[in-house]
Scaffold this motif. Structure first.
Motif, mmCIF file in Angstrom:
data_model
loop_
_atom_site.group_PDB
_atom_site.id
_atom_site.type_symbol
_atom_site.label_atom_id
_atom_site.label_comp_id
_atom_site.label_asym_id
_atom_site.label_seq_id
_atom_site.Cartn_x
_atom_site.Cartn_y
_atom_site.Cartn_z
ATOM 1 N N THR A 75 0.845 -1.200 0.000
ATOM 2 C CA THR A 75 0.000 0.000 0.000
ATOM 3 C C THR A 75 0.877 1.244 0.000
ATOM 4 O OG1 THR A 75 -1.624 -1.229 1.319
ATOM 5 C CG2 THR A 75 -1.881 1.171 1.202
ATOM 6 N N GLY A 113 1.288 6.128 3.697
ATOM 7 C CA GLY A 113 0.364 7.201 4.036
ATOM 8 C C GLY A 113 -1.053 6.967 3.558
ATOM 9 N N LYS A 114 -1.314 5.810 2.937
ATOM 10 C CA LYS A 114 -2.653 5.508 2.420
ATOM 11 C C LYS A 114 -3.306 4.319 3.134
ATOM 12 C CE LYS A 114 -2.295 8.617 -0.849
ATOM 13 N NZ LYS A 114 -3.108 9.871 -0.812
ATOM 14 N N SER A 115 -2.597 3.729 4.064
ATOM 15 C CA SER A 115 -3.123 2.549 4.747
ATOM 16 C C SER A 115 -3.850 2.945 6.027
ATOM 17 C CB SER A 115 -1.977 1.587 5.089
ATOM 18 O OG SER A 115 -2.443 0.530 5.906
ATOM 19 N N ASP A 116 -4.949 2.233 6.311
ATOM 20 C CA ASP A 116 -5.664 2.450 7.571
ATOM 21 C C ASP A 116 -4.945 1.803 8.749
ATOM 22 O OD1 ASP A 116 -7.655 3.784 6.203
ATOM 23 O OD2 ASP A 116 -8.897 1.990 5.937
ATOM 24 N N GLN A 120 -2.479 4.845 10.605
ATOM 25 C CA GLN A 120 -2.919 6.230 10.441
ATOM 26 C C GLN A 120 -2.193 7.195 11.364
ATOM 27 O OE1 GLN A 120 -7.185 6.364 10.814
ATOM 28 N NE2 GLN A 120 -7.500 5.954 8.622
ATOM 29 N N HIS A 123 0.803 8.910 9.666
ATOM 30 C CA HIS A 123 0.685 9.580 8.369
ATOM 31 C C HIS A 123 1.301 10.971 8.378
ATOM 32 C CE1 HIS A 123 -2.779 6.883 6.652
ATOM 33 N NE2 HIS A 123 -1.740 6.200 7.078
ATOM 34 N N ILE A 129 4.719 8.724 -4.665
ATOM 35 C CA ILE A 129 4.072 7.450 -4.350
ATOM 36 C C ILE A 129 5.164 6.479 -3.920
ATOM 37 C CG2 ILE A 129 2.752 5.504 -5.254
ATOM 38 C CD1 ILE A 129 1.512 7.442 -7.281
ATOM 39 N N HIS A 172 5.797 2.743 -2.212
ATOM 40 C CA HIS A 172 5.399 1.458 -1.662
ATOM 41 C C HIS A 172 6.525 0.945 -0.768
ATOM 42 C CE1 HIS A 172 2.776 1.295 -5.343
ATOM 43 N NE2 HIS A 172 1.936 0.826 -4.442
ATOM 44 N N ASP A 175 0.162 -0.689 -9.295
ATOM 45 C CA ASP A 175 -1.093 -0.775 -8.563
ATOM 46 C C ASP A 175 -1.222 -2.222 -8.099
ATOM 47 O OD1 ASP A 175 -3.711 -0.988 -7.691
ATOM 48 O OD2 ASP A 175 -4.478 0.422 -9.180
#
Length: 644
Positions: free
Chosen positions: A85, A88-91, A94, A97, A108, A110, A245
């Motif tokens: 992921t 900074g985009k993963s739950d 958080q 972040h 971006i 990974h 992706d």
């Protein structure tokens, strides 16, 4: 037989490099893996440098100040999800972040980089023999058009973080329908960071590999029967989706695509992972016409060559710069698996540098014209592929080959000139345990061997009585390597001298400098990445640090459990390169495998034993299995056998 007298079978084709990137530590601030002690961090770390950070617990180690990402823990399914992921985009994390935002900006990133599920395989897709050169009798003409394949071939970096010594382990090489015996391991030679001048990062690079292999007497093709060949090939025109992706990939791998161009010729030489014994280095002090204006880079890679039998053969394949041809902006075919809309070039061309003049300057100052190369007739991309970038010229019988230096001029500028000494080795990538550190290492075979340096002066081995005083410089740091005087060593440089590094745990990096004393070595001297890959053959030694917990398990009379084996051996190796767990129908992943004594003994004997180290099927492919870990597996296997 040698490169100047043997027919040369030139081949070309496309390939996939299914590199694994979870252990690359690609981003300076984000670290998942401590390669010095070969351990995955329990929690990933953000190294904050000089940033002012509040509201986070800051710790310090030898690399600097860091914050642990406590909500992500290794050996869990959440860990694998997080690796795929964008940061900074993963739950799952958080609360971190805001910390990430200090470092990533709009990029971006990974954590597992571009190919977390890569299985480390290397496969030729459509390579064929495209021509045969240096074959006046057309002895090998019938072989043109035959396929060439590398069978069961795997990649392994000694230092996955630095990636300067990539090793290739093969099962066999196939030409037409004939299959060879197992080739010698290959290691990277003559890296060029800037071969494709308008490509970004690693996609602009190229690298050359060498190996030797033989055919048995029972193969069908009599041209190959019972002969030993040298193989030299170059990776170039690389493309990889760097921002995949992973949701669309759905657990699949994301291999890089490359072009492979090379040559095969009959020879049986002492050197197996190199061939050439003379080298030209970049000498131009000012930007010269096309190349540097386009590159805006500091120079060009070394050029190897050979003079024998009154012939000169120069290997320009890795040097000749090329250009990717962009699509028209409205026609760019975006890669559907890319989060950034990346796309491949619409083909490549070589750059027209003008006329190249090949000259030999004798020690008394006489300059001999050996020949010229021009773009239209000699070194455009199509012509270069047909001869595999090897160009041959007559050398005058009246001149001794050691009586001067080869030079290459581009138009009026001297651009390359031979350096007097060339230092190389077949033992570029080495492995041992700290507790077993000695004068021999695992490298090319299934038993330990010493690190032997080959030292040539204008192509002739330097004899011991003429040894040249120099230093083995120990380097530390990441992409900018700084001399570490404490572990640098004086060394007398001559052919077949055995190099004995200083005992130290971690990944040791050495280069060899002649004509310098240890007193002259300066700690603050920094070798850039460009210096290292373009000017030196590097020796890496991975020295596995002793794990006190494994020591305790080995010395204890208590039973070793499957959880011990998972925690201390299997998951640290396979979590960072998870595709390895899928090999052989996933037998390395299944609990029932590790509870069955016959299966455990079979795995150790056929895959994980030190006696299998140089084989293509060794596990783990990364060769990050310490002898201490192996002994723990062996004790566990013996325990299971006794219980049964």
């Amino acid at each position: 037989m040698n490169i100047t007298t043997s027919p040369r079978l030139n081949f070309d084709g496309n390939a996939t490099l299914n590199i694994a990137t979870g252990n690359n530590n690609k981003y300076e601030f984000l670290k998942l893996f401590d390669e010095d002690v070969h351990q995955v961090y329990t929690h990933p770390r953000i190294y904050i440098g000089e940033e002012e950070v509040e509201n986070y617990h800051i710790q310090t180690d030898k690399k600097g100040k860091f914050v642990e990402i406590k909500s992500i823990k290794v050996l869990t399914e959440d860990y694998r999800t997080w690796m795929l992921t964008p940061l900074g985009k993963s739950d799952l994390d958080q609360e971190y972040h805001d910390l990430y935002a200090l470092f990533i900006g709009s990029d971006i990133i990974h954590p597992g980089y571009m190919n977390y599920y890569g299985d480390l395989s290397f496969n030729l897709l459509d390579a064929k023999i495209v021509s045969v050169t240096n074959d006046a009798q057309q002895e090998y003409s019938s072989i043109i058009g035959k396929n060439i394949a590398f069978k069961n071939t795997y990649l392994c970096d000694v230092s996955p973080e630095l990636q300067l010594i990539t090793q290739i382990f093969y099962k066999s090489i196939q030409i037409g329908n004939d299959t060879s015996a197992t080739p010698h391991k290959s290691t990277t030679r003559y890296l060029n960071l800037f071969k494709v001048y308008n490509a970004q990062g690693i996609q602009g690079g190229a690298g050359t590999f060498h190996t030797q292999f033989s055919f048995k007497e029972d193969v069908d093709n009599e041209l190959l029967r019972g002969k030993t060949f040298h193989l030299r090939f170059t990776f170039h025109q690389l493309f990889e989706i760097q921002y995949p992706d992973y949701n669309k990939l759905n657990g699949s791998d994301n291999p890089a695509q490359i072009r492979v161009t090379g040559t095969i010729f009959e020879v049986n030489d002492d050197l197996k992972t190199d061939y050439f014994k003379r080298i030209l280095t970049y000498k131009h002090k000012n930007p010269f016409n096309t190349i540097n204006e386009l590159y805006q880079k500091p120079g060009a890679s070394n050029i190897p060559f050979d003079i024998s039998n009154n012939q000169v053969v120069i290997d320009l394949l890795n040097f000749l710069p090329s250009k990717g041809i962009p699509h028209k902006p409205k026609e760019e075919p975006k890669e559907p698996m890319s989060l950034k809309g990346e796309y491949k070039f619409n083909g490549f061309i070589n750059l027209n540098l003008g006329k190249l003049f090949i000259r030999f300057k004798t020690d008394n100052g006489e300059v001999l014209e050996l020949g010229t190369l021009d773009y239209e007739n000699d070194y455009n991309l199509e012509k270069m592929i047909q001869c595999s970038g090897l160009y041959q010229f007559d050398f005058p019988t009246s001149i001794h080959p050691q009586g001067g230096k080869l030079q290459i001029y581009i138009e009026k500028d001297l651009v390359f000139e031979e350096q007097d000494l060339y230092i190389t080795t077949d033992q570029a990538g080495n492995y041992t345990d700290y507790s077993e550190f000695g004068d021999k290492f695992f490298n090319n075979s299934n038993s330990k061997e010493g690190i032997q340096l080959h030292v040539y002066e204008r192509g002739i081995p330097v004899q011991k009585e003429n040894a040249i005083a120099g230093c083995a410089l120990s380097l530390v740091g990441d992409f900018h390597r700084q001399v570490e005087k404490a572990t640098s060593l004086p060394i007398d440089l001559y052919d077949n001298v055995t190099f004995l590094p200083k005992k130290k745990a971690g990944v040791l990096t050495y280069i060899f400098e002649p004509y310098i004393s240890i007193d002259e070595v300066q700690n603050e001297h920094v070798y850039t990445l460009f210096d290292l890959v373009h000017n030196y053959q590097i020796v890496f030694i991975k020295v596995f640090k002793e794990d006190p917990e494994i020591t305790q398990l080995l010395e204890s009379n208590d039973q070793i459990t499957l959880e011990d084996i998972k925690r201390k051996v299997l998951l640290p190796n396979f979590t960072i390169v998870p595709a390895m767990l899928k090999r052989y129908n996933g037998i390395f992943l299944k609990d029932e495998t590790w509870l069955n004594p016959s299966q455990v003994n079979s795995l150790l004997e056929n895959y994980m034993s030190p006696s299998n180290f140089a084989n293509y099927n060794y596990m783990p492919i990364t060769r990050d299995l310490s002898h201490q870990q192996y002994l723990l597996l062996k004790k566990y296997a013996d325990q299971l056998s006794q219980q049964s």
